[in-house]
Structure formats: structure tokens, C-alpha cells
Design an enzyme around this catalytic site. Sequence first.
Site, PDB file in Angstrom:
ATOM      1  CE  LYS A 259      75.717  -8.107  26.531  1.00 31.88           C
ATOM      2  NZ  LYS A 259      75.699  -8.456  27.956  1.00 31.88           N
TER       3      LYS A 259
HETATM    4  P1  NAD Z   1      67.420 -15.687  28.748  1.00 35.07           P
HETATM    5  O1  NAD Z   1      67.279 -15.663  27.294  1.00 35.07           O
HETATM    6  O2  NAD Z   1      67.892 -16.941  29.428  1.00 35.07           O
HETATM    7  O3  NAD Z   1      66.000 -15.322  29.443  1.00 35.07           O
HETATM    8  C1  NAD Z   1      65.275 -14.166  29.114  1.00 35.07           C
HETATM    9  C2  NAD Z   1      63.858 -14.320  29.671  1.00 35.07           C
HETATM   10  O4  NAD Z   1      63.136 -13.109  29.438  1.00 35.07           O
HETATM   11  C3  NAD Z   1      63.053 -15.425  29.001  1.00 35.07           C
HETATM   12  O5  NAD Z   1      62.190 -15.999  29.952  1.00 35.07           O
HETATM   13  C4  NAD Z   1      62.228 -14.658  27.952  1.00 35.07           C
HETATM   14  O6  NAD Z   1      61.043 -15.335  27.558  1.00 35.07           O
HETATM   15  C5  NAD Z   1      61.933 -13.389  28.709  1.00 35.07           C
HETATM   16  N1  NAD Z   1      61.611 -12.251  27.859  1.00 35.07           N
HETATM   17  C6  NAD Z   1      62.186 -11.876  26.690  1.00 35.07           C
HETATM   18  N2  NAD Z   1      61.604 -10.757  26.215  1.00 35.07           N
HETATM   19  C7  NAD Z   1      60.660 -10.413  27.126  1.00 35.07           C
HETATM   20  C8  NAD Z   1      59.740  -9.339  27.217  1.00 35.07           C
HETATM   21  N3  NAD Z   1      59.686  -8.400  26.281  1.00 35.07           N
HETATM   22  N4  NAD Z   1      58.927  -9.292  28.307  1.00 35.07           N
HETATM   23  C9  NAD Z   1      58.990 -10.238  29.265  1.00 35.07           C
HETATM   24  N5  NAD Z   1      59.848 -11.274  29.227  1.00 35.07           N
HETATM   25  C10 NAD Z   1      60.662 -11.361  28.186  1.00 35.07           C
HETATM   26  O7  NAD Z   1      68.347 -14.442  29.112  1.00 35.07           O
HETATM   27  P2  NAD Z   1      69.222 -14.212  30.418  1.00 35.07           P
HETATM   28  O8  NAD Z   1      70.604 -14.669  30.153  1.00 35.07           O
HETATM   29  O9  NAD Z   1      68.483 -14.702  31.618  1.00 35.07           O
HETATM   30  O10 NAD Z   1      69.282 -12.608  30.444  1.00 35.07           O
HETATM   31  C11 NAD Z   1      68.233 -11.829  30.984  1.00 35.07           C
HETATM   32  C12 NAD Z   1      68.752 -10.424  31.272  1.00 35.07           C
HETATM   33  O11 NAD Z   1      69.848 -10.494  32.173  1.00 35.07           O
HETATM   34  C13 NAD Z   1      69.259  -9.657  30.047  1.00 35.07           C
HETATM   35  O12 NAD Z   1      68.977  -8.287  30.224  1.00 35.07           O
HETATM   36  C14 NAD Z   1      70.753  -9.877  30.108  1.00 35.07           C
HETATM   37  O13 NAD Z   1      71.502  -8.880  29.444  1.00 35.07           O
HETATM   38  C15 NAD Z   1      70.965  -9.827  31.605  1.00 35.07           C
HETATM   39  N6  NAD Z   1      72.201 -10.453  32.054  1.00 35.07           N
HETATM   40  C16 NAD Z   1      72.463 -11.755  31.770  1.00 35.07           C
HETATM   41  C17 NAD Z   1      73.644 -12.330  32.233  1.00 35.07           C
HETATM   42  C18 NAD Z   1      73.956 -13.782  32.041  1.00 35.07           C
HETATM   43  O14 NAD Z   1      74.940 -14.264  32.604  1.00 35.07           O
HETATM   44  N7  NAD Z   1      73.156 -14.542  31.307  1.00 35.07           N
HETATM   45  C19 NAD Z   1      74.572 -11.551  32.957  1.00 35.07           C
HETATM   46  C20 NAD Z   1      74.261 -10.229  33.233  1.00 35.07           C
HETATM   47  C21 NAD Z   1      73.078  -9.688  32.775  1.00 35.07           C
END
Ligand code: NAD
Length: 430
Positions: free
Chosen positions: A104
Site C-alpha cells: 500500500k
Molecule cells: P473515494 O475517495 O472515492 O470516496 C471516499 C468517500 O468517503 C467520499 O464520499 C468522502 O467524502 C467520504 N469520506 C471521507 N472521509 C469521511 C469520513 N470521515 N466520514 C464519512 N465519509 C467520509 O474513495 P474510495 O476509492 O471509494 O474508497 C473508499 C474506501 O474503500 C476506502 O476505505 C478504501 O481503502 C476502500 N477501497 C477502495 C478500493 C478502490 O478500488 N477504490 C478498493 C478496495 C477498498
Amino acid sequence: MADDPFENMLAQMDRAEEYAEVDHGIFERLKHPERTLKVTLPVKLESGGVEVFEGYRCQFDSARGPFKGGVRYHPSVTQREVEALAGWMTWKAALVDLPYGGAKGGVICEPKELTDRDLERLTRRYTEGIRRMIGPETDVPAPDMNTNPQTMAWMMDTYSMYEGYTVPKVVTGKPLEIGGTPGRVEATGRGVSIITERLFEYLERDLTEATVAVQGFGNVGANAARLLDDAGARVVAASDVTGGAYDPEGLDVPTLATHVDAGGLMEEYTAGVVRGVSDDRTRWDEAGHIDNETLLSLDVDVLIPAAVEGVITAHNVDDIRASAVVEAANGPTTVAADEILTERDVQVVPDILANTGGVIVSYLEWVQNSQEFSWPLQTVNAELERRIGSAFDETIARYDDGDVPDLRTAAYTIALERTASAHEYRGLFP
Ligand code: NAD
């Protein structure tokens, strides 16, 4: 513990140790990352000044194959968080049986305060900083929070400039035009939706009767919400960092997604400002404002935390009323909260299973880059469904053995055994 995701990951491993057939020495080894690089990143901003950022790349374990894992841009990134996320990547890749280890990356920054030009410079400087660690056969980054296909394009270009030729395979999650795969952007959300459907089949419950709340309407949360809405579930609440929208009759998910895609915030949506849609048809829901803490405690069938880690803790677990939690985010539930949810028979589908759609389709992108051949979307989606479905079946089979207390422990048991077995076959160098 909620403050330290790495401690939380170790506690999850400890819970699984008594059920996993793993040599204790190897188990102890698996609690430590192979290496973490910290880089200092001075960047000339468009506004004129120079700002010094700090970034990390952690390579957790490579017994099963090249390191694989996303890059996160966020003000709360820490070395420990990056190491925890790298550990979770290791268990995910093992659980869905991909030939990868876990890694990561992260940069401490607030992307909202940076221009596109600043982000490009920061990304190129970060890539230069970790360039000696990454590579198409060694360590392959991908998008995570606040990074996207454009970020991957800049990383790929920077790496390729140093190599002297184009190396698409060094990152996944690229734009289609430069070696990306159809289906990658929505892959994690699609996986979350598939897993929720499979859970309901297993529980013999009807998803079309179910209500869903999603914390974090970003890439993962919005795509999961959209697909669950398509599958007939009623998405009653969704949030971003500014708060949430709530309508017990169900949100207008396509319109909300259009609003967010156009750069709109939840606080605007609930105040009646809807971006990206024509004036004559804004939305059919009557969503009111809800804060993120209240969203977590809604009386819904499925709660999907899809934002940050450590949101379901010993402090608020008694308020959780959902009968199932599908962890789209990494590490949203602390071990203390987990134990209470297990006692209360709340089904928690763990992150290392529920959010593996992204790494599965990243793997499919990497394979296509190796083949120098591209697959149609249907092939990618079918392979995603096959792989995540069989990991779900294996986890359920382990859980139904009656020995392990919950789905997380079942998933960890499988992942730890696979990783430990790779270590045993390879032996200890020198
Ligand atoms: P992103 O940046 O597209 O979206 C994150 C969302 O969460 C946004 O709407 C943001 O405003 C909101 N957010 C941020 N901090 C917050 C808080 N404290 N309280 C409430 N909402 C909050 O990110 P993403 O890619 O959708 O990732 C989201 C989660 O999924 C993360 O934990 C990431 O590690 C995990 N994840 C992502 C992927 C991927 O392919 N993008 C894969 C596996 C896991």
C-alpha cells in the site's frame, strides 16, 4: 485501538490464529511488513510556493507473488495506516487466490486544496520517490482514496520515462486508452454488490425487501449503491465527508450519483442544490440531512461503511441496528466492536472479502497487459463474479464448519493458511 489500524489488523490475526493451521513461527513473521519506504516530496505549487509532503510505500508480504496495493492521498495518512492497509491487501489477495502479495502507498495531503497541476507534480515526485521499489513484476500500485485513473496515468508515464519505454503493467486502474480494463472503475462497488446479494441468498432473505445505508458515496460506495438499487434494494441513506442524505422511502440513487459525479456534495444535495441534471427534473426523493454518526445507527437491513477505517467502535457499536454489515471500506470495524457484533449475531462480511472486486479486476488488467490483448466488459465482469463468488463460498464453508465464530475469522483462517503455506514451500532464505 480504533486510532491504530495496524493494532486492529494484528488483533484480527490473533483472533484467527487458534482456528488456522499455521506454524506459530510463520504466524509471528506474518505480523511484520517486509519493508516500508518513507519519502520526502518537495513540490512547487501552482500558487508559487514550495510545499514539502511526506509519502510512504509499504511492501507487506510477497510470498505468493508481486506486491499489489493502492495509493491513498489523504490528510490522515500515517505510516501505521499504510502498513495496516498493506497487510489487509496481503490477506485479500490470498483469500481470492490471486498470485500477489500485499502493499500500500499513501501521501499525507489534502487533495481538495491542490490544483490538478499540483496533483500531477506531487504524483510524479512520489512516483520518482518509490520508483526503485515498484515495477511490473515487483510491486504494482493502483488507485485508492482520492486517487483515480488520471493519477495512475501520471504514475505510469513517470515510471516509463525513466525506463525509456512504455510500461503499462507497472500500475492498474489506468484509463482505457493506455492499457486500462473495462470494468475497473466500478469493480470494487460491483464486488460489494455481488457479495451483498450472495449474503442474502445464504441467509435466505429477499434483497428486494431490504433497506441499505452507505457511509461514503465515493468510487466504491456510489457504485455499490447504484448496483444494489438496480438489484431492487432500497438505498435509504448515503453520505460523504460533509454528511448524508436520508429518505426512508429510498434515495434517487442515479440522480445522487450524477450530482456527485458533477462534483456535488451531500450538504448541497440535501439543501436542494442538484448538480449535473436539467432543471425540469432534479430528483424524486425528499432527502433530508443526516450526520455520519446517525447514519451508522439507522435501523436498516444492510449497513455499508465505504469511507474510512475505525468507524464502528466500542463507543458506538451498541447503537448499530443493522442486521448485516458489508465492509466496503478497509478496516471500518474495530476488534472490540466486532466481538460485540458477533455476540449479537450481526453478520459482518469482512473487508478482506467484501471489497476485493478492485484487486480482482486490477489483476485482470495486469493479465491483459501481459497478454497485450484486451477483453470485453462481459468477460471481465464474469471473471470478477466467478472469483469473488468462489471466495465467498469458501469463506461460508469454513464458517459453516461450526468451528469459527464469524465470517472475518473464517476469511482470515483461509488467507493466513494460504500465505503461510507459500512461506513453508519457499523456505527461509538464506
Ligand atoms: P473515494 O475517495 O472515492 O470516496 C471516499 C468517500 O468517503 C467520499 O464520499 C468522502 O467524502 C467520504 N469520506 C471521507 N472521509 C469521511 C469520513 N470521515 N466520514 C464519512 N465519509 C467520509 O474513495 P474510495 O476509492 O471509494 O474508497 C473508499 C474506501 O474503500 C476506502 O476505505 C478504501 O481503502 C476502500 N477501497 C477502495 C478500493 C478502490 O478500488 N477504490 C478498493 C478496495 C477498498
